[in-house]
Design a protein around this motif. Sequence first.
Motif, short mmCIF file in Angstrom:
data_model
loop_
_atom_site.label_atom_id
_atom_site.label_comp_id
_atom_site.label_asym_id
_atom_site.label_seq_id
_atom_site.Cartn_x
_atom_site.Cartn_y
_atom_site.Cartn_z
N ALA A 67 -3.29 8.13 -12.45
CA ALA A 67 -2.11 7.77 -12.58
C ALA A 67 -1.51 8.31 -14.36
CB ALA A 67 -1.13 5.90 -12.99
N ILE A 68 -2.39 8.06 -15.37
CA ILE A 68 -1.37 8.89 -16.21
C ILE A 68 -2.93 10.37 -16.50
CG2 ILE A 68 -1.38 7.19 -17.54
CD1 ILE A 68 -3.88 7.02 -19.87
N TRP A 69 -3.07 10.93 -16.39
CA TRP A 69 -3.69 12.13 -15.54
C TRP A 69 -3.21 13.23 -15.33
CZ3 TRP A 69 -5.66 16.05 -13.42
CH2 TRP A 69 -7.00 17.02 -13.44
N GLN A 70 -3.00 14.49 -16.57
CA GLN A 70 -1.60 15.76 -15.58
C GLN A 70 -3.04 17.02 -15.84
OE1 GLN A 70 1.79 14.62 -17.85
NE2 GLN A 70 2.60 13.92 -16.07
N ASN A 71 -2.59 17.61 -15.16
CA ASN A 71 -3.55 18.98 -15.28
C ASN A 71 -2.59 20.39 -15.32
OD1 ASN A 71 -5.28 21.09 -14.10
ND2 ASN A 71 -6.83 20.36 -15.51
N SER A 72 -2.82 21.59 -16.97
CA SER A 72 -1.29 22.26 -16.18
C SER A 72 -2.05 22.70 -15.27
CB SER A 72 -1.85 22.95 -17.58
OG SER A 72 -3.10 23.47 -18.13
N GLU A 73 -3.23 23.39 -14.83
CA GLU A 73 -3.75 24.16 -13.45
C GLU A 73 -3.10 23.82 -12.01
OE1 GLU A 73 -7.71 24.67 -14.21
OE2 GLU A 73 -7.26 25.95 -16.24
N GLY A 74 -2.49 22.10 -12.24
CA GLY A 74 -2.18 21.52 -10.57
C GLY A 74 -3.17 21.01 -10.34
N TYR A 75 -4.10 20.70 -10.51
CA TYR A 75 -5.09 19.76 -10.02
C TYR A 75 -5.13 18.37 -9.71
CZ TYR A 75 -8.29 23.45 -10.92
OH TYR A 75 -8.56 24.61 -11.53
N GLN A 76 -4.78 17.99 -8.47
CA GLN A 76 -4.20 16.79 -8.78
C GLN A 76 -6.11 15.54 -8.01
OE1 GLN A 76 -1.45 15.20 -8.61
NE2 GLN A 76 -0.82 17.72 -9.18
N LEU A 77 -5.82 13.73 -8.76
CA LEU A 77 -7.21 13.42 -8.90
C LEU A 77 -6.53 12.49 -8.07
CD1 LEU A 77 -8.58 13.17 -12.24
CD2 LEU A 77 -9.41 14.19 -10.59
N ARG A 78 -7.69 11.69 -6.72
CA ARG A 78 -7.34 10.18 -5.88
C ARG A 78 -8.68 9.66 -6.73
NH1 ARG A 78 -6.35 10.89 -0.01
NH2 ARG A 78 -7.35 12.76 -0.55
N VAL A 79 -8.70 8.85 -6.01
CA VAL A 79 -9.82 7.73 -6.94
C VAL A 79 -10.19 6.63 -5.26
CG1 VAL A 79 -11.17 5.82 -7.12
CG2 VAL A 79 -10.30 7.35 -8.92
N LEU A 80 -11.06 6.96 -4.75
CA LEU A 80 -10.77 5.90 -3.22
C LEU A 80 -12.10 4.91 -2.54
CD1 LEU A 80 -9.09 9.16 -0.35
CD2 LEU A 80 -8.39 6.73 -1.08
N PRO A 81 -11.88 4.43 -2.82
CA PRO A 81 -13.42 3.54 -1.79
C PRO A 81 -14.60 4.69 -1.65
CG PRO A 81 -11.37 2.12 -1.68
CD PRO A 81 -11.04 3.11 -1.71
N LEU A 82 -15.61 4.58 -1.52
CA LEU A 82 -16.23 4.59 -0.65
C LEU A 82 -16.58 4.19 1.06
CD1 LEU A 82 -18.79 7.31 -0.08
CD2 LEU A 82 -20.61 5.61 -1.02
N ALA A 83 -16.21 3.61 1.43
CA ALA A 83 -16.41 2.89 2.34
C ALA A 83 -15.02 2.97 3.27
CB ALA A 83 -16.63 1.41 2.23
N GLU A 84 -13.48 3.87 2.84
CA GLU A 84 -12.64 4.46 3.43
C GLU A 84 -13.25 5.75 3.49
OE1 GLU A 84 -9.64 3.61 1.29
OE2 GLU A 84 -9.11 1.44 0.93
#
Length: 430
Positions: A67-84
């Motif tokens: 939620a607090i991670w930001q990247n100047s190159e426009g990369y987006q992060l997500r965390v999902l359960p492996l089962a989903e």
Amino acid sequence: MRWLSLSLITVVLVATIGLGWVFDVVYQHYAGDAQNDTADEIQHAEILTKQLADTLAESGDAQQFVAIWQNSEGYQLRVLPLAELVLPESLLVSLSAGNTLNLESDTDISIHRLIPKSESVLIMEIPSPEETAQQSNNRYWFTSLFYLLLILLFLLWAQPLITRLLQLRKTARAFGKGELSQRIRVGKVSYISDLETEFNHMAQRIEDLVSDVKLLSSAVSHDLRTPLARIRMGLDTLSEETDPVKRQAYEDRINEHIDDMVELIETLLGYARLDQAMLELERKPIDISQLLHKLVEKKQQPDKSITLNHNHKSAMVSGDPTYLKMLFSNLLQNALQHAQHRVHIEIGTSAGALVIWVADDGPGIAADMQSDVFKPFVRSRNSKHKGHGVGLAICKRVVDWHQGSIEVQQSANLKGAEFMVTLPKATTIT
């Protein structure tokens, strides 16, 4: 038309293969640079994803970090359960084994990495490189430029052809309106030079035929009118004559006039048949020196000498033996009729052609008559021999059939008439 075919094949090969190869090399070089940049960016993102996954394994709250991670190159992060994750079983197995999984869509590239010591997957989404869209646009530009240059190349090739065809149409139209002297000037660089040459030959032949028809009608009206008038006068006189001896003399004279008419008519028909004979020419290699030797032996006369000078081993031409024999027989007979004591024949060569000179020591031909002696039923003013003036016209016609030329001038040595015949040499001599 051979030049037209060769040039068309050359243009097609250069346009399709040459231009295509040039554009392919340029495009591959440009596209290769763009692909290398994209590969470097993906590799950088994979390393970053692995490092972040290792970092999240040590931290307690992955969602808070994302939620607090930001990247100047426009990369987006997500965390999902492996089962989903909805993925094929083989990909899930690979991902669970700690391998990086890259998935590409129309809008972005997703890099998947399993967070160690957890059942969650870190997903980094990077936008599709701008170079991909730009590369697509450039592909269209390269394609458009290729076809534009292709069209320009064909237009450059077709421009001389169109120009010559328009000139051919203009000349043919003028010729059809009765301007029989119209000819096409064959250009040094022309795809249809064979066609233009054949058109000029056709036009010359038609002009000669029209001229012959006029001369034939003039000859018929003049040469036939005289014996007809004499026959009519003889018949009128014969009807009033009672003396058997005089009647026989008048009858003999009328028969002579009839013979003259028959001879003239046969001459007219024979000359007219020459046009039909042209379609039946049988070309073969002929040794002109042998042909002239035989004619000289046959036409030797006790009071006139005939000499033949030939210093070449071979004098081969490609032609019809019957009509070439007629050509030189007429020239030799004409020279013997007008010569006082000597007739000289010489064979030479000039620029790939065979040249035959036939000269005599007679009165010659006046300069103002030299251009007309080859017309039918035209006789030299110096001639004292009986004839209809067809022999030299036949010579001219035979020479034309063999793509040669014939000229007349005053002989420098014998001072009489000198005829010069030029014939192309045979292409192959065995």
